[in-house]
Design an enzyme around this catalytic site. Structure first.
Site, PDB file in Angstrom:
ATOM      1  N   ASP A 309       0.843  -1.202   0.000  1.00  0.00           N
ATOM      2  CA  ASP A 309       0.000   0.000   0.000  1.00  0.00           C
ATOM      3  C   ASP A 309       0.875   1.248   0.000  1.00  0.00           C
ATOM      4  O   ASP A 309       0.544   2.258   0.605  1.00  0.00           O
ATOM      5  CB  ASP A 309      -1.007   0.021   1.167  1.00  0.00           C
ATOM      6  CG  ASP A 309      -1.934   1.231   1.123  1.00  0.00           C
ATOM      7  OD1 ASP A 309      -2.223   1.735   0.022  1.00  0.00           O
ATOM      8  OD2 ASP A 309      -2.370   1.682   2.202  1.00  0.00           O
ATOM      9  N   TRP A 396      -1.003  12.343   2.528  1.00  0.00           N
ATOM     10  CA  TRP A 396      -1.481  13.399   1.623  1.00  0.00           C
ATOM     11  C   TRP A 396      -1.205  14.804   2.163  1.00  0.00           C
ATOM     12  O   TRP A 396      -1.337  15.777   1.419  1.00  0.00           O
ATOM     13  CB  TRP A 396      -3.001  13.221   1.396  1.00  0.00           C
ATOM     14  CG  TRP A 396      -3.699  13.319   2.706  1.00  0.00           C
ATOM     15  CD1 TRP A 396      -4.000  12.285   3.545  1.00  0.00           C
ATOM     16  CD2 TRP A 396      -4.077  14.505   3.389  1.00  0.00           C
ATOM     17  NE1 TRP A 396      -4.538  12.772   4.712  1.00  0.00           N
ATOM     18  CE2 TRP A 396      -4.610  14.124   4.633  1.00  0.00           C
ATOM     19  CE3 TRP A 396      -4.024  15.866   3.051  1.00  0.00           C
ATOM     20  CZ2 TRP A 396      -5.074  15.058   5.566  1.00  0.00           C
ATOM     21  CZ3 TRP A 396      -4.488  16.788   3.978  1.00  0.00           C
ATOM     22  CH2 TRP A 396      -5.008  16.382   5.219  1.00  0.00           C
ATOM     23  N   CYS A 605     -15.615  -3.950  11.901  1.00  0.00           N
ATOM     24  CA  CYS A 605     -15.659  -2.769  12.773  1.00  0.00           C
ATOM     25  C   CYS A 605     -14.334  -2.009  12.898  1.00  0.00           C
ATOM     26  O   CYS A 605     -14.328  -0.789  13.115  1.00  0.00           O
ATOM     27  CB  CYS A 605     -16.077  -3.160  14.197  1.00  0.00           C
ATOM     28  SG  CYS A 605     -17.386  -4.391  14.276  1.00  0.00           S
TER      29      CYS A 605
HETATM   30  O1  LIG Z   1      -5.853   3.423  -2.593  1.00  0.00           O
HETATM   31  C1  LIG Z   1      -6.666   4.356  -2.624  1.00  0.00           C
HETATM   32  O2  LIG Z   1      -7.469   4.514  -3.562  1.00  0.00           O
HETATM   33  C2  LIG Z   1      -6.629   5.314  -1.509  1.00  0.00           C
HETATM   34  C3  LIG Z   1      -7.477   6.423  -1.409  1.00  0.00           C
HETATM   35  C4  LIG Z   1      -7.367   7.299  -0.318  1.00  0.00           C
HETATM   36  C5  LIG Z   1      -8.278   8.480  -0.327  1.00  0.00           C
HETATM   37  O3  LIG Z   1      -8.962   8.672  -1.349  1.00  0.00           O
HETATM   38  O4  LIG Z   1      -8.376   9.254   0.602  1.00  0.00           O
HETATM   39  C6  LIG Z   1      -6.371   7.018   0.681  1.00  0.00           C
HETATM   40  C7  LIG Z   1      -5.554   5.876   0.472  1.00  0.00           C
HETATM   41  N1  LIG Z   1      -5.701   5.066  -0.578  1.00  0.00           N
HETATM   42  C8  LIG Z   1      -4.496   5.527   1.378  1.00  0.00           C
HETATM   43  O5  LIG Z   1      -3.811   4.522   1.158  1.00  0.00           O
HETATM   44  C9  LIG Z   1      -4.251   6.320   2.516  1.00  0.00           C
HETATM   45  O6  LIG Z   1      -3.314   6.072   3.292  1.00  0.00           O
HETATM   46  C10 LIG Z   1      -5.102   7.434   2.746  1.00  0.00           C
HETATM   47  C11 LIG Z   1      -5.131   8.350   3.806  1.00  0.00           C
HETATM   48  C12 LIG Z   1      -6.168   9.174   3.540  1.00  0.00           C
HETATM   49  C13 LIG Z   1      -6.672  10.273   4.361  1.00  0.00           C
HETATM   50  O7  LIG Z   1      -7.509  11.017   3.848  1.00  0.00           O
HETATM   51  O8  LIG Z   1      -6.245  10.401   5.512  1.00  0.00           O
HETATM   52  N2  LIG Z   1      -6.753   8.833   2.366  1.00  0.00           N
HETATM   53  C14 LIG Z   1      -6.122   7.761   1.858  1.00  0.00           C
HETATM   54 CA   LIG Z   2      -4.356   3.060  -0.705  1.00  0.00          CA
END
Ligand SMILES: O=C(O)c1cc(C(=O)O)c2c(n1)C(=O)C(=O)c1cc(C(=O)O)[nH]c1-2
Ligand SMILES: [Ca+2]
Length: 677
Positions: A309, A396, A605
C-alpha cells in the site's frame, strides 16, 4: 465590507491559467489547491514575517458544522474564500470577515461512507472563469456559480457503479479542463483520471493507470505496454488492479505536461495479484501526460511491483534547482515509502533518492533508478513489519518548498503495522479476521496479526533536496500532523495533531508563535492579501485514515476555519472537550464468544472503531469507552442502523444478533485486558 454577486463574478471570472501564473509573483490570492501550478505552497507575502508573527491574532473564525476530517486548503480569490468540509460540503465565505456567502451540499448518501477507506474527507475546490468545481465523495463532479453556489453542471465521473470508487482529492483546472481522479484501491478498482471541459462538462479525455481485461483491446499504447508487466494468471482485472490517482496533480506550463501520482495495487499483495511478479505498471509511479489529450509521455516507477500500500499520490512540487552545477527542472517528491526523490521532469529520470526516515523495505536505489529491495519485504510466507507502513512516512498532508531557504517542509510520521500474507484471500469474500472485508476491502494481507514492534512518531522535517539531508527537524510527539505553508517572511506554518497552530522560523526551525485551536489539524494553511492586509487561514478538523480511530487532543470541536492577521482581536471560540468516560464495565459476556468476535470485529468494525480501550478514539468513537447503555443495546443499534445518518452501515444483512454479541464479547474482553488494576 460585504461582497456583491457582481464583485464575486468579476473576481472569480478573471481566474484562469495565466491568472494563476501571474499571481505567483504577488501571492495576493490563493487561487488553487497548492497556491500555484508548481504546488510549492510558497507565498511571496512578507508582511507577516519572523518579526511580526508574534503579533498575529484571530481575525475571524467560521464553524464548518462538520464532525469528520477537514483536509481542504482554502482557495481565496478577490476576498472570497472557498473551503470544503467533510462529506464534500462547500462553503463560500467573505475572507475579510468570515461571513457566509453560500454553502453547497452535494448530499452524499451517508451509506456511501463505508465505500471509502479513509474518512469522508475532501481536499478542496478549483476555481476558474466564474465557476467553482468540487468532486463529491461519491464520485460526482460539480461546476457551481462562484457568486451563488447554484449548480451549473454535474457529471458522474464513475465508470462502474458496482465498484466502490470514491473521491477525496482536490479538483484542478489546467488549460480549461477540469481534471479529477479517484480512490478505491483498498477495495478493488481500476484507477483512472478524467478531464472535462470546464465550461460545458463534456468529457475531454480519460487515462487509465493500469490495464484492463486482456481479452479486450488496450485503450492506448501505454496500456499495451503495461499489460506485459502483469501476470494474467493473477486475473488482476477482476480486482481492478488499483493504481488510483487520489491526490497529487500538477501542471508544468513550460513543458506543457501534467504530472500525476498513482496509487497502490488491488489487492495489495502482489503475490496474489500478479503471481509471476512483474513491475505492474503504472502502479506507484509519476506519469507525465499531455494536458490536451491525456496521452502518456513518460513515467517513473518508484516501487515496481508495489505490495505494501505504498503510493506515489503524495503531493509533488515542481522546482528549478542547480544540481552539480547544472540547472535542472525537477519534481520534488516524498511519497509514503520513506524516500525523498528528485526527478527530472523533462524525461522522468531519477536524479536522486534518499531515505529521509527509517526504511526497511529497500536499502537504496541503483543506477537504473530501481529500488534495492529487502527480500523479506515480499516473502510470501512470512509476516513483514514494513517501515514505513501503509500510513506512510508521509501521506497526503501537503509539504511546501521555500526557494529562499532551499528547504522542503514536510510532516513525517510513523504508525506501526504488520503485514501477514493472507493465503486464503478470495476476492470480495467477507472473512472474519480479514480487515474490513465486510465492507469490500481486498488486501491479501492480514493486518497486525503479529503485533508490530515499531513505535509511533511525528515530526516536522526541513529537508534540503540538493544535499538530500535534513537541515532541521521538530519533534511533534505523535503522528498525523497538518500540511505546511512557507512564506517569503521566512516562516513555516503548520497545524498539529494535538490541536495547535504553529509558526516556525523557516531557516532554523525555531518556534516563533503558536495558538491552541479547537481540534487536531490535518489540513494545510493558506495565506493571501486583501486591501494590503495579509491573512493566514487554516481549516481545522481532525480526521483521515489515522484520525478516524485515534486522536492526540481531547479538543474535539466541530470543523472550523481560523483566520489570523497581525493585530487581530477576535475572541477565540470556546473549545469542545471530549467527555471523559471510564472504560466500559458491568456487562456480562461469554468468554467462549471472544474468539469468533475478534474475527468479526476485524472484518466489520476495526477500520472505523479501532482497537477497543487502547486509546480514547478518533472522530469515530472507541467502543471501549462507550456508555454502558450503548453496549447493552448493541444488537439493536448495529442491526437497526441507529447511526446511519453518520455513515455507519446498517448491518442487518451482514450480521445476526448472536454475531453482534460475539463482537461485544471481544470488545468487553479487550477492555478487561487493558483495564488498569
Ligand atoms: O488506494 C486508494 O485509492 C486510496 C485512497 C485514499 C483516499 O482517497 O483518501 C487514501 C488511500 N488510498 C491511502 O492509502 C491512505 O493512506 C489514505 C489516507 C487518507 C486520508 O484522507 O487520511 N486517504 C487515503
Ligand atoms: Ca491506498
Amino acid at each position: 465590507q460585504s461582497l456583491t454577486p457582481e464583485q464575486i463574478r468579476a473576481a472569480v471570472g478573471r481566474v484562469d491559467g495565466d491568472y494563476i501564473r501571474q499571481n505567483t509573483a504577488t501571492g495576493r490570492d490563493w487561487p488553487s489547491y497548492g497556491l500555484n501550478h508548481a504546488e510549492n505552497r510558497f507565498s511571496p507575502l512578507r508582511a507577516v514575517n519572523v518579526d511580526t508573527v508574534s503579533q498575529l491574532g484571530l481575525a475571524w473564525s467560521y464553524d464548518l458544522g462538520s464532525k469528520r476530517g477537514v483536509q481542504a486548503t482554502p482557495v481565496v480569490v478577490g476576498g472570497v474564500m472557498y473551503v470544503t468540509a467533510s462529506w464534500s460540503v462547500v462553503h463560500a465565505l467573505n475572507a475579510r470577515t468570515g461571513e457566509r456567502i453560500w454553502t453547497f451540499d452535494p448530499e452524499v448518501p451517508r451509506e456511501y461512507g463505508e465505500k471509502g477507506c479513509c474518512d469522508v474527507v475532501n481536499r478542496g475546490v478549483a476555481v476558474h472563469r466564474g465557476k467553482v468545481y468540487v468532486a463529491s465523495y461519491d464520485g460526482r463532479l460539480f461546476a457551481l456559480d462562484a457568486a451563488t453556489g447554484a449548480k451549473v453542471w454535474e457529471k458522474d465521473t464513475i465508470i462502474d457503479r458496482s465498484r466502490p470508487y470514491t473521491i477525496s482529492g482536490a479538483v484542478r483546472v489546467f488549460k480549461n479542463k477540469v481534471v479529477i481522479g479517484n480512490g478505491g484501491a483498498e477495495y478493488g478498482v481500476r484507477g483512472y483520471l478524467t478531464a472535462y471541459d470546464a465550461e460545458t462538462g463534456a468529457q475531454a479525455w480519460r487515462w487509465f493507470s493500469v490495464p484492463g481485461n486482456p481479452a479486450n483491446p488496450p485503450e492506448d499504447e501505454s496500456m499495451a505496454r503495461a499489460m506485459k508487466t502483469w501476470d494474467p494468471a493473477g486475473k488482476w482485472w477482476e480486482a481492478g488492479g488499483g493504481g488510483t490517482m487520489w491526490d497529487t496533480l500538477t501542471y508544468d506550463a513550460e513543458l506543457d505536461l501534467i504530472y500525476v501520482g498513482t496509487g497502490n495495487g488491488s489487492p495489495w499483495n502482489r503475490n496474489l495479484r500478479s503471481p509471476a511478479g512483474g513491475d505492474n505498471l503504472y502502479l506507484h509511479s509519476i506519469v507525465a501526460l499531455k494536458p490536451d489529450t491525456g496521452q502518456y509521455v513518460w513515467h517513473y516507477q518508484h516501487a515496481p511491483g508495489e505490495t505494501w500500500d505504498y503510493t506515489a499520490v503524495q503531493p509533488m512540487i515542481l522546482a528549478d534547482l542547480t544540481i552539480d552545477g547544472q540547472p535542472r527542472k525537477v519534481i520534488l517528491h516524498a511519497p509514503k515509502n520513506g524516500f525523498f526523490y528528485v526527478i527530472d521532469r523533462t524525461d522522468g529520470r531519477l536524479i536522486s533518492a534518499k531515505a529521509h526516515t527509517e526504511v526497511n523495505w529497500a536499502t537504496g536505489y541503483d543506477n537504473e533508478g530501481r529500488p534495492i529491495e529487502n527480500p523479506a519485504a515480499r516473502d510470501p510466507t512470512k509476516t513483514f513489519e514494513a517501515i514505513p507502513t501503509a500510513y506512510g512516512a508521509r501521506n497526503w498532508h501537503p509539504m511546501s518548498f521555500n526557494p529562499q531557504t532551499g528547504l522542503v517542509y514536510m510532516p513525517v510520521h510513523g504508525v506501526p503495522l504488520s503485514l501477514t500474507p493472507d493465503v486464503n484471500w478470495q476476492r470480495n469474500a467477507t472473512r472474519p479476521g480479514a480487515f474490513q472485508s465486510a465492507s469490500g476491502w481486498n488486501l491479501g494481507y492480514l493486518l497486525n496479526a503479529e503485533p508490530p514492534k515499531a513505535k509511533p512518531f511525528g515530526r516536522l522535517v526541513a529537508w534540503d533536496p540538493i544535499r538530500q539531508e535534513a537541515a532541521w527537524a521538530q519533534d511533534l510527539g505523535g503522528p498525523w500532523n497538518g500540511g505546511t505553508l512557507t512564506t517569503a517572511g521566512n516562516l513555516v506554518f503548520q497545524g498539529t495533531a494535538d490541536a495547535r497552530f504553529v509558526a516556525y522560523d523557516a531557516r532554523d526551525g525555531k518556534k516563533l508563535w503558536e495558538v491552541p485551536v479547537g481540534s487536531g489539524v490535518v489540513a494545510a494553511p493558506a495565506t493571501y492579501e486583501i486591501d494590503g492586509q495579509q491573512y493566514v487561514s487554516v481549516a481545522v478538523g481532525w480526521g483521515g485514515v489515522y484520525g478516524i480511530v485515534q486522536r492526540a487532543s481531547e479538543r474535539v470541536s466541530p470543523g472550523r476555519v481560523y483566520t489570523f492577521r497581525v493585530g487581530g482581536q477576535a475572541a477565540m471560540p470556546a473549545a469542545v472537550t471530549a467527555e471523559r468516560r471510564p472504560l466500559v464495565s458491568g456487562i456480562a459476556y461469554a468468554k467462549a464468544d471472544v474468539e469468533a468476535g475478534t474475527g468479526l470485529y476485524v472484518s466489520h468494525c476495526a477500520g472505523c472503531h479501532g482497537v477497543p480501550g487502547v486509546n480514547s478514539g478518533g472522530n469515530v468513537p472507541n467502543l471501549g469507552y462507550a456508555r454502558r447503555e450503548t453496549l447493552e443495546a448493541l444488537p439493536q443499534l448495529v442491526l437497526g442502523g441507529a447511526f446511519a445518518d453518520q455513515g455507519m452501515p446498517r448491518f442487518h444483512e451482514r450480521l445476526n444478533e448472536a454475531q453482534v454479541l460475539q463482537i461485544r464479547a471481544f470488545i468487553l474482553d479487550t477492555v478487561e485486558g487493558v483495564r488498569p488494576r
